[in-house]
Design an enzyme around this catalytic site. Structure first.
Site, PDB file in Angstrom:
ATOM      1  N   ASP A   1       3.485   3.009  -5.356  1.00 50.97           N
ATOM      2  CA  ASP A   1       3.933   3.428  -4.737  1.00 50.97           C
ATOM      3  C   ASP A   1       5.088   3.271  -3.297  1.00 50.97           C
ATOM      4  OD1 ASP A   1       3.721   6.173  -5.390  1.00 50.97           O
ATOM      5  OD2 ASP A   1       1.130   5.902  -4.338  1.00 50.97           O
TER       6      ASP A   1
HETATM    7  N1  URA Z   1      -1.988   5.032  -7.832  1.00 54.98           N
HETATM    8  C1  URA Z   1      -1.770   5.133  -5.757  1.00 54.98           C
HETATM    9  O1  URA Z   1      -2.225   6.443  -5.343  1.00 54.98           O
HETATM   10  N2  URA Z   1      -0.313   4.593  -5.890  1.00 54.98           N
HETATM   11  C2  URA Z   1      -0.245   3.799  -6.583  1.00 54.98           C
HETATM   12  O2  URA Z   1       1.019   2.995  -6.024  1.00 54.98           O
HETATM   13  C3  URA Z   1      -1.260   3.040  -7.328  1.00 54.98           C
HETATM   14  C4  URA Z   1      -2.672   3.573  -7.690  1.00 54.98           C
END
Ligand code: URA
Length: 235
Positions: A103
């Site tokens: 993310d």
């Molecule tokens: N899980 C999440 O919620 N975000 C990420 O970036 C990776 C795994």
């Protein structure tokens, strides 16, 4: 491979620019000046030189980045900077891409390569490559959460997760944990904690398969994988 393709791949310009470069007589293959862009070279056997400098040809590049928050794990984005934008041009010429996604606000281990086969292997749901995250959680994380994650939790869209291994590092109003998961649904870690009524406030990937985030890398820094790390990934 054609000489113009090789030189373009190695960052000596577009095919057109490489053609011009060749015309100037600064490119030699096994000591012989070559001006023909169509000339075939064997990357294993022939020595290519530009301006007295040996061109070390290689097809693949493998990088480990400590992804910073605020940067998108994609090759292009209309609004935001991407992990590819922050590579130096010498690495960008290999046209690498991030293996899987983190993310925008997630930090940590991101492998960036142009080896499509390897990337596919690492991200294919069939292979269940484990990924470990460090996270700070708003709320007291309990043994019940550990057991719930061990069984699998139900996400907001009804999806039942596979078992995840949750380790509590500290438990308080703000808890610190490590979580290993074997799949990669959208926002998975955040949604797993939402499923037990808690909120991830900081997320960092620290491991993927047997590759660990290099603690010497500050967010935004990256380095090439070592030969050993590349071997590990191929196994
Ligand atoms: N899980 C999440 O919620 N975000 C990420 O970036 C990776 C795994």
């Amino acid at each position: 491979m054609r000489l113009d393709k090789l030189l373009a791949n190695m960052g000596y310009g577009t095919r057109k620019e490489v053609k011009k470069l060749l015309k100037t007589g600064v490119v030699r293959v096994d000591e012989e000046i070559i001006k023909d862009p169509k000339q075939h070279v064997n990357t294993e056997q022939n020595q290519v030189m530009v301006h007295e400098e040996i061109v070390e040809y290689r097809e693949f590049i493998y990088l480990m980045m400590n992804k910073p928050a605020g940067v998108i794990s994609a090759t292009e984005d209309e609004d935001d900077e991407t992990v590819i934008d922050i590579l130096i041009p010498d690495d960008q010429v290999f046209e690498p891409f991030p293996v899987g996604r983190l993310d925008k606000d997630t930090e940590g281990l991101l492998i960036i390569t142009n080896d499509g086969k390897l990337a596919h292997h690492l991200t294919s749901p069939k292979h269940h490559v484990p990924k470990t995250y460090f996270a700070k959680i708003n709320g007291v994380v309990t043994e019940e959460d550990v057991l719930a994650f061990e069984k699998g939790v139900t996400l907001d869209d009804g999806y039942e997760t596979k078992p995840g291994e949750l380790t509590i590092l500290s438990s308080d109003e703000l808890s610190e944990i490590e979580l290993t998961i074997h799949e990669g649904k959208f926002h998975q870690v955040k949604r797993m904690f939402e499923a037990v009524g808690k909120q991830v406030v900081y997320l960092q990937r620290i491991q993927m398969g047997d590759i660990h985030l290099d603690r010497d890398l500050e967010p935004g820094e990256y380095r090439e994988l070592t030969a050993e790390e590349v071997d590990i990934l191929h196994k």
